[in-house]
Design an enzyme around this catalytic site. Sequence first.
Site, short mmCIF file in Angstrom:
data_model
loop_
_atom_site.label_atom_id
_atom_site.label_comp_id
_atom_site.label_asym_id
_atom_site.label_seq_id
_atom_site.Cartn_x
_atom_site.Cartn_y
_atom_site.Cartn_z
N GLY B 470 0.82 -1.21 0.00
CA GLY B 470 0.00 0.00 0.00
C GLY B 470 0.84 1.25 0.00
N HIS B 471 2.11 1.12 -0.38
CA HIS B 471 3.03 2.26 -0.33
C HIS B 471 3.42 2.65 -1.75
CE1 HIS B 471 4.27 0.39 3.81
NE2 HIS B 471 3.06 0.92 3.82
N VAL B 472 2.79 3.67 -2.25
CA VAL B 472 2.97 4.08 -3.64
C VAL B 472 3.97 5.24 -3.66
CG1 VAL B 472 1.80 4.69 -5.77
CG2 VAL B 472 0.53 3.51 -3.96
#
Lengths: 136, 537
Positions: B470-472
């Site tokens: 979930g780390h863009v």
Amino acid sequence: MSTLTRRAVLAFAALFAACGGLFSISVDDFLTLSQRLTGRQGLDRQLAATYLNALVATPANQRMLADFMGFGGMSPEHTALENTIIEWWYTGTYVTGGETKLATHSGALMWSAIGTPAAGTCGGVFGAWAQPRRPA
Amino acid sequence: MPWSADVVIVGSGVAGSLVAARLARSGVKVLILEAGPRVERGAALKQYADALIKIPECPYPDAPYAPRGRSDNPDHYLLQNGPDKFGSTYLRQVGGTTWHWLATTLRFVPDDFRMRSRFGVAVDWPLSYADLEPWYCEAERELGVAGDPNADLDAPRSRPYPLPPIPLSYLDTRVAAAIKGRYTVEPTPQARNSQPHDGRPACCGSSSCIPICPVQAKYDATVHVAQAERGGAQLVADAVVTRVDVGADGRIAGLVVKRPDGTEDRATGRVYVIAAHGIETPKLLLQSRTDARPRGVANSSDQVGRNLMDHPTVLSWGLAAEPVWPYRGPLSTAGIESTRAGAWRNDHASFRVQIDNRGWAWPGGTPSSTVRTLLKQGLRGEALDRALSDRTSREVGLATMAEQLPLPENRIVPDFDQRDAIGVPRPRITFRIDDYTRRALEHGQRVHQEIFDALTATDVQHGKDLFGAGHVMGTYRMGVDPRQSVVTPDQRAHDHANLFLLGSGVFPTGAASNPTLTLAALALRAVDPIARVLGGR
């Protein structure tokens, strides 16, 4: 007529028709059966109606449910159906029309079995998670 | 209806709302445009309870005018070119993705900012850990971070954590005791209240931080949205910015805003801030292409949309010999952090090992799946309850998340042939997880095995699937060279004097730490530069 009662009547009617009027299982009967299978008392009547409705949609289930009430013998298929009934009560999910649905999240019996409130429910005093949990 | 303000901010997540709150407090007229709707916590909790599959997005709307991904279907919104699937998602709603973040607020370590000069890998940041340290302190204060004052986690501190630490879970202490002398289990700094703070209660241990905290003990950006609105900022929800217009002077001249009914409005300001996260921000810039700017806005470097990074994650799980009592407390309260720093970073990526307090729920769909397993074994009644309690009490879940290299070919572009319900191009992703990262994930699973051995665990499994964290990150990188980067160290676009781009998209490299605290610190650091541009300097 309440929704609950209507559901029970529909379940009864469906089963009665399928069995040629020889046998039917009421929500109360199904609750009794469910309590015997799960070993739990005080099961939710509306959930019972939901599960029963889903089960009697399949003619083979209607026949086996009648067997559970003392009208017939047991087979591996009967055991599988018993497991299905227990699974639905424990997980709060059921299958209808080939689709898995949620009947209840917090009311699933698995949570009380593992001794914790359902995820998403406050779990006690701050920091309780640091201590070992008392077995259920 | 056209809108105007001193500063127009696109996106109401943590970066946009922090800046909005600070500017509004100082008297600046602020307009926040949020593509998605406002979300009411009670309605979201009901939607969570009613959801069959408790994926991170399940409590929240998937508005047709502001669509977003689904964790259980990477093709739901993103168009995936491969070769690997980009598995991370984000939310488009007021408050952004902090609604379903874990609230882990690790700082990066000093070497994370100098990967090229220390290890010959990737690029250096244009600023150092020391440059950012005061802003880390500010971000920790704003988000209300709870942390252990005795653990600096290889990131030297000038100020204490604002809140006392969240207690380790019983599982954490068992793991720590078992591996003592080999690895140190560190308490995770978290933006989660360890005592009543900021008008919000202490954590009540709901074990549902992802997807939703029932009592808002976990910080989310609606805190700063509310602060901004109290300060006079105007927030417009359901306002999808579809184009950034550039004037003849090279300054941003206005934004085109599309509403759910398909009508269009225009928003103008003196300064523009785009903080729509690592996919939507570059997509907006690229889809704003014109004949005069065929590469899109802010993209003379051709770096917009490139260098897409995540923290690829692998899972392992096993059964401890003794009960460790998961399914309680925050979803994670500790991890092994020493693997984030070391001389070996020339060979493989840094990584961190996260101890999960949710048993096997992530990899195994427990406890429901355990019910089915035990029923197949013929257990019923009290025997079923005893076995279910025993088995779930011993579940240990571990996750390793690793740094990923910034590769120019890993990119997001708008697909002008595939559009959403209101005609906006959908994001097309090309994504490959490099061997540098894969080697780190293998190291991580070896650490997992050491932990399981120390716990004399059985039924150990090491998952092969790679998950998104979930780390863009990385898709509008910062730098001093306008040919190599999109924004300056102040996060101002090299190409447009009145445009700032905020969020983890500015990260030149991604480190192994969860990105939110760093992007929050950078956003706070950008407030003064924004004010200077506003003041004509």
